[in-house]
Scaffold this motif. Structure first.
Motif, PDB file in Angstrom:
ATOM      1  N   ARG A  37       7.910 -43.007-165.100  1.00 38.27           N
ATOM      2  CA  ARG A  37       9.327 -42.830-165.422  1.00 38.27           C
ATOM      3  C   ARG A  37       9.448 -42.067-166.718  1.00 38.27           C
ATOM      4  O   ARG A  37       8.565 -42.133-167.575  1.00 38.27           O
ATOM      5  N   PHE A  38      10.559 -41.353-166.839  1.00 35.91           N
ATOM      6  CA  PHE A  38      10.916 -40.761-168.127  1.00 35.91           C
ATOM      7  C   PHE A  38      12.165 -41.508-168.591  1.00 35.91           C
ATOM      8  O   PHE A  38      13.188 -41.481-167.910  1.00 35.91           O
ATOM      9  N   PRO A  39      12.076 -42.213-169.729  1.00 34.52           N
ATOM     10  CA  PRO A  39      13.155 -43.117-170.119  1.00 34.52           C
ATOM     11  C   PRO A  39      13.909 -42.737-171.398  1.00 34.52           C
ATOM     12  O   PRO A  39      13.787 -43.414-172.416  1.00 34.52           O
ATOM     13  N   ILE A  71      11.596 -30.584-177.701  1.00 34.49           N
ATOM     14  CA  ILE A  71      10.315 -30.174-177.084  1.00 34.49           C
ATOM     15  C   ILE A  71       9.357 -31.349-176.969  1.00 34.49           C
ATOM     16  O   ILE A  71       8.510 -31.367-176.080  1.00 34.49           O
ATOM     17  N   GLY A  72       9.478 -32.311-177.882  1.00 35.48           N
ATOM     18  CA  GLY A  72       8.640 -33.510-177.780  1.00 35.48           C
ATOM     19  C   GLY A  72       8.913 -34.230-176.471  1.00 35.48           C
ATOM     20  O   GLY A  72       7.987 -34.652-175.764  1.00 35.48           O
ATOM     21  N   HIS A  73      10.185 -34.343-176.125  1.00 35.36           N
ATOM     22  CA  HIS A  73      10.529 -34.966-174.847  1.00 35.36           C
ATOM     23  C   HIS A  73       9.963 -34.151-173.688  1.00 35.36           C
ATOM     24  O   HIS A  73       9.545 -34.710-172.679  1.00 35.36           O
ATOM     25  N   ARG A 109       2.426 -38.578-179.784  1.00 35.81           N
ATOM     26  CA  ARG A 109       3.633 -37.768-179.650  1.00 35.81           C
ATOM     27  C   ARG A 109       3.375 -36.344-180.152  1.00 35.81           C
ATOM     28  O   ARG A 109       2.464 -36.093-180.929  1.00 35.81           O
ATOM     29  N   LEU A 110       4.177 -35.443-179.671  1.00 38.98           N
ATOM     30  CA  LEU A 110       4.033 -34.046-180.067  1.00 38.98           C
ATOM     31  C   LEU A 110       4.739 -33.794-181.394  1.00 38.98           C
ATOM     32  O   LEU A 110       5.908 -34.160-181.558  1.00 38.98           O
ATOM     33  N   ASN A 111       4.018 -33.193-182.315  1.00 44.78           N
ATOM     34  CA  ASN A 111       4.635 -32.689-183.541  1.00 44.78           C
ATOM     35  C   ASN A 111       4.329 -31.198-183.604  1.00 44.78           C
ATOM     36  O   ASN A 111       3.240 -30.776-183.228  1.00 44.78           O
ATOM     37  N   ILE A 133      11.450 -30.252-186.974  1.00 46.14           N
ATOM     38  CA  ILE A 133      11.572 -31.705-186.958  1.00 46.14           C
ATOM     39  C   ILE A 133      11.857 -32.134-185.529  1.00 46.14           C
ATOM     40  O   ILE A 133      12.402 -31.370-184.741  1.00 46.14           O
ATOM     41  N   MET A 134      11.477 -33.358-185.217  1.00 46.75           N
ATOM     42  CA  MET A 134      11.567 -33.768-183.828  1.00 46.75           C
ATOM     43  C   MET A 134      12.111 -35.181-183.744  1.00 46.75           C
ATOM     44  O   MET A 134      11.506 -36.044-183.161  1.00 46.75           O
ATOM     45  N   SER A 135      13.254 -35.368-184.321  1.00 44.94           N
ATOM     46  CA  SER A 135      13.876 -36.683-184.240  1.00 44.94           C
ATOM     47  C   SER A 135      15.338 -36.443-183.920  1.00 44.94           C
ATOM     48  O   SER A 135      16.015 -35.654-184.582  1.00 44.94           O
TER      49      SER A 135
HETATM   50  P1  ATP Z   1      13.496 -39.476-181.194  1.00 47.52           P
HETATM   51  O1  ATP Z   1      12.662 -40.125-182.255  1.00 47.52           O
HETATM   52  O2  ATP Z   1      13.470 -38.004-181.222  1.00 47.52           O
HETATM   53  O3  ATP Z   1      14.874 -40.003-181.129  1.00 47.52           O
HETATM   54  P2  ATP Z   1      12.759 -41.214-179.147  1.00 47.52           P
HETATM   55  O4  ATP Z   1      11.369 -41.582-178.836  1.00 47.52           O
HETATM   56  O5  ATP Z   1      13.581 -42.233-179.829  1.00 47.52           O
HETATM   57  O6  ATP Z   1      12.763 -39.843-179.858  1.00 47.52           O
HETATM   58  P3  ATP Z   1      13.675 -41.490-176.495  1.00 47.52           P
HETATM   59  O7  ATP Z   1      14.926 -41.003-175.885  1.00 47.52           O
HETATM   60  O8  ATP Z   1      13.499 -42.944-176.670  1.00 47.52           O
HETATM   61  O9  ATP Z   1      13.544 -40.774-177.876  1.00 47.52           O
HETATM   62  O10 ATP Z   1      12.424 -40.876-175.756  1.00 47.52           O
HETATM   63  C1  ATP Z   1      12.257 -40.790-174.364  1.00 47.52           C
HETATM   64  C2  ATP Z   1      10.807 -40.604-174.081  1.00 47.52           C
HETATM   65  O11 ATP Z   1      10.316 -39.428-174.699  1.00 47.52           O
HETATM   66  C3  ATP Z   1       9.985 -41.749-174.622  1.00 47.52           C
HETATM   67  O12 ATP Z   1       9.103 -42.184-173.620  1.00 47.52           O
HETATM   68  C4  ATP Z   1       9.261 -41.171-175.787  1.00 47.52           C
HETATM   69  O13 ATP Z   1       8.014 -41.776-175.935  1.00 47.52           O
HETATM   70  C5  ATP Z   1       9.147 -39.697-175.424  1.00 47.52           C
HETATM   71  N1  ATP Z   1       9.091 -38.872-176.631  1.00 47.52           N
HETATM   72  C6  ATP Z   1       9.994 -38.799-177.625  1.00 47.52           C
HETATM   73  N2  ATP Z   1       9.590 -37.966-178.597  1.00 47.52           N
HETATM   74  C7  ATP Z   1       8.386 -37.477-178.209  1.00 47.52           C
HETATM   75  C8  ATP Z   1       7.436 -36.564-178.782  1.00 47.52           C
HETATM   76  N3  ATP Z   1       7.657 -35.975-179.966  1.00 47.52           N
HETATM   77  N4  ATP Z   1       6.312 -36.303-178.091  1.00 47.52           N
HETATM   78  C9  ATP Z   1       6.093 -36.874-176.902  1.00 47.52           C
HETATM   79  N5  ATP Z   1       6.932 -37.734-176.313  1.00 47.52           N
HETATM   80  C10 ATP Z   1       8.072 -38.046-176.947  1.00 47.52           C
END
Ligand code: ATP
Ligand code: MG
Length: 580
Positions: free
Chosen positions: A31-33, A42-44, A261-263, A268-270
């Motif tokens: 699943r992708f959650p 891009i991390g997602h 996770r991808l950096n 920035i990736m948040s």
């Molecule tokens: P953010 O910190 O950017 O808000 P998050 O992890 O809180 O990210 P979610 O919506 O909870 O965001 O993420 C959905 C899915 O994407 C999760 O399974 C999470 O592990 C994955 N994910 C989020 N960021 C990354 C990343 N930088 N690299 C790989 N997978 C990621």
């Protein structure tokens, strides 16, 4: 570059072992959650490619589940954009679209069951007290006075919590696990809290909401997810994940697997920080072409294929690292090189008059749309007496080895003719060059001659009376530093001042006038550009530069290979010396 990206990464190995042991009837469900509290980045994309990719590889299914347990932050706009982005990347969840909020009833029932079994209790400690009672990494916590409350009282209080009899924060439902556990997550974590907020799907039905660490594993179990792939920060939550699944009594037993996770550098990736850029209007929106969001890079001109290629090249690993942005750009260039039509646009025009060319004449010059791919066909480009070339393609007093246009020198105009510079016309007051005069060789039509004569320089050009003017946006990194968070302590202090430059003098070949929004082109020698999907109008495209031509990643690879060769040769040399 990271471990095992072709021979089967560590997650694939786990899955293959499970299949071999006929675990879960050898089925694979991932699943992708996403939490719908922002746009995907891009991390997602890495997580999407991984989860949907595993399902594809093992003939399984991948669910799209919105983790919408936190009513404060979710918005419909985000859900819509997330679906659009996953689809754009080329993945399909079919009928498997789920919402954690759809499980609120079931979750409540399971919480009641756990209370009945004596494994959860209603606690009245304040947040400060809870923190104090929790202990630290080096000292155990202590039990709440409410820990031994009777099952009947717990059931009664929990029901009252649900019915809205208490104010927010007055009580908490906590798992009864172990206040002395070395893992802080296992020290009686919260399962439910009271929070009066309208939820975008359940409205005001609930005033208690389940916590993520309770909701997530159970959502996986309800959906019979077999492999729940998440990022490394959840590693310490895994015992709680398994506790929740086991206590729930649900038959399915999903397995949580963590990866790095991808950096990427210079970004920035948040979602929280990206939201700040949007809210403070530092960028034009979530889809600003400088944003690392999927919608941003799509608008910038990235292709889904390039992102999937990138995801497969970086692979999955167990330790965090930062990937060079140049690799992502390299994947993009490789893809666009095959797909983008090659056209001519002059970004910084200098007028050239071909004095021996007839005044009113227009000739159509034939050009390949992409020499790498004949099936992309040919087109015709008008040529006339007055053209534009790039200012940087002319020098009045050139240094040695300057092969572009200069007085007395001959160059090739791509797809057109050889021209020789005869005169330089300057503004009498400022001395600035305003025009260059040339003569052309009528025997060089198409840009070559059969007398074997060679010219070294080739310039792109557009016909002055046929070209049109358009705005072009050049982008560079939003941030100055490789690690914007660490550089100054606040990523907002690391913003680059020049990440967007608009140039408006450009002259483009006429075929581009009807370019479709989203369409990508290679402007010869200038990079890849795409028609902006937001600000373009019919017949008046605005272009975004997707990426320049210079592939710093490929160069790094070449340099590394060269260095290795030198090293190898010197080792060989040493051996020979040793032998003699
Ligand atoms: P953010 O910190 O950017 O808000 P998050 O992890 O809180 O990210 P979610 O919506 O909870 O965001 O993420 C959905 C899915 O994407 C999760 O399974 C999470 O592990 C994955 N994910 C989020 N960021 C990354 C990343 N930088 N690299 C790989 N997978 C990621
Ligand atoms: Mg999250």
């Amino acid at each position: 570059m990271e471990e095992n990206n072709t021979a089967g990464n560590f997650i694939e190995k786990i899955i293959e072992k499970d299949i071999a042991n006929n675990k879960n009837n050898s089925e694979v469900v991932t699943r992708f959650p996403p939490e719908p509290n922002g746009y995907l980045h891009i991390g997602h994309a890495k997580s999407i490619c991984l989860n949907f990719g595993l399902a594809e590889k093992y003939n399984g299914t991948c669910h799209l589940r919105f983790d919408d347990t936190n009513p404060a932050k979710e918005e419909i706009e985000y859900i819509k954009s997330i679906k659009e982005d996953v689809k754009w990347l080329g993945f399909d969840w079919g009928k498997h679209e789920y919402y954690a909020s759809d499980y609120f009833d079931k979750l409540y029932e399971i919480a009641v069951k756990i209370i009945k079994e004596g494994n959860a209790y209603v606690d009245s400690l304040s947040p400060e007290e809870i923190r104090e009672y929790r202990g630290t990494l080096t000292s155990p916590g202590k039990n709440s006075p409410d820990r031994e409350r009777s099952i009947e009282d717990n059931l009664d209080l929990f029901e009252k919590m649900k019915n809205g009899d208490f104010e927010d924060g007055k009580y908490l439902l906590r798992a009864k696990i172990d206040m002395a556990s070395p893992n802080l997550n296992m020290r009686d974590p919260a399962l439910y809290r009271i929070k009066r907020m309208t939820h975008h799907r359940t409205g005001d039905k609930w005033c208690i909401y389940p916590m993520y660490d309770f909701t997530h594993p159970l959502s996986d179990a309800f959906e019979s997810v077999t492999h729940s792939v998440c990022t490394l920060e959840f590693e310490d939550h895994r015992p709680l994940y398994n506790w929740s699944v086991n206590e729930s009594g649900v038959e399915a037993k999903p397995k949580q697997i963590e990866f790095a996770r991808l950096n990427i550098n210079y970004t920035i990736m948040s979602k929280r920080k990206l939201l700040e850029l949007v809210e403070k209007e530092i960028v034009s929106g979530w889809d600003d072409p400088r944003m690392p969001t999927i919608s941003g890079i799509r608008r910038r001109g990235y292709t889904p294929e390039s992102i999937r290629d990138f995801a497969s090249r970086i692979g999955v690993a167990k330790s965090n690292s930062t990937v060079d942005f140049a690799l992502l750009e390299h994947c993009l260039r490789e893809d666009l090189n095959k797909k983008a039509k090659r056209v001519m646009a002059v970004l910084d025009p200098l007028k050239v008059v071909i004095t021996n060319y007839p005044l009113e004449k227009t000739e159509m010059m034939e050009a390949d749309n992409n020499p790498e791919d004949e099936s992309m066909g040919k087109r015709e480009i008008p040529f006339s007496r007055e053209i534009f070339i790039e200012k940087e393609d002319f020098m009045e007093n050139p240094p040695k080895k300057y092969f572009r246009l200069s007085p007395g020198k001959e160059i090739r105009l791509k797809h057109a003719y050889y021209v020789t510079c005869t005169d330089v016309i300057k503004d009498p007051d400022s001395g600035e060059i305003i025009e260059v005069h040339c003569t052309y060789d009528p025997a060089s039509k198409g840009g070559w001659t059969d007398d074997g004569r060679k010219v070294k320089g080739t310039s792109h050009w557009v016909s002055a009376k046929h070209a049109f003017n358009a705005d072009i946006r050049l982008y560079s990194n939003l941030f100055e530093s490789e690690n914007p968070e660490e550089a100054t302590g606040n990523f907002l202090d690391d913003l680059a001042s020049d990440s967007l430059e608009v140039i408006s003098e450009c002259q483009l070949e006429p075929s581009l006038k009807e370019a479709e929004p989203g369409e990508s082109f290679q402007f010869l020698r200038k990079g890849y550009f795409c028609v902006d999907t937001v600000d373009s109008k019919p017949g008046a495209p605005v272009f975004n530069r997707t990426v320049s031509m210079r592939d710093t990643w490929a160069k790094l690879q070449r340099d590394a290979a060269k260095a290795q060769k030198i090293k190898d040769n010197s080792v060989k040399g040493d051996t020979r010396k040793g032998n003699s």
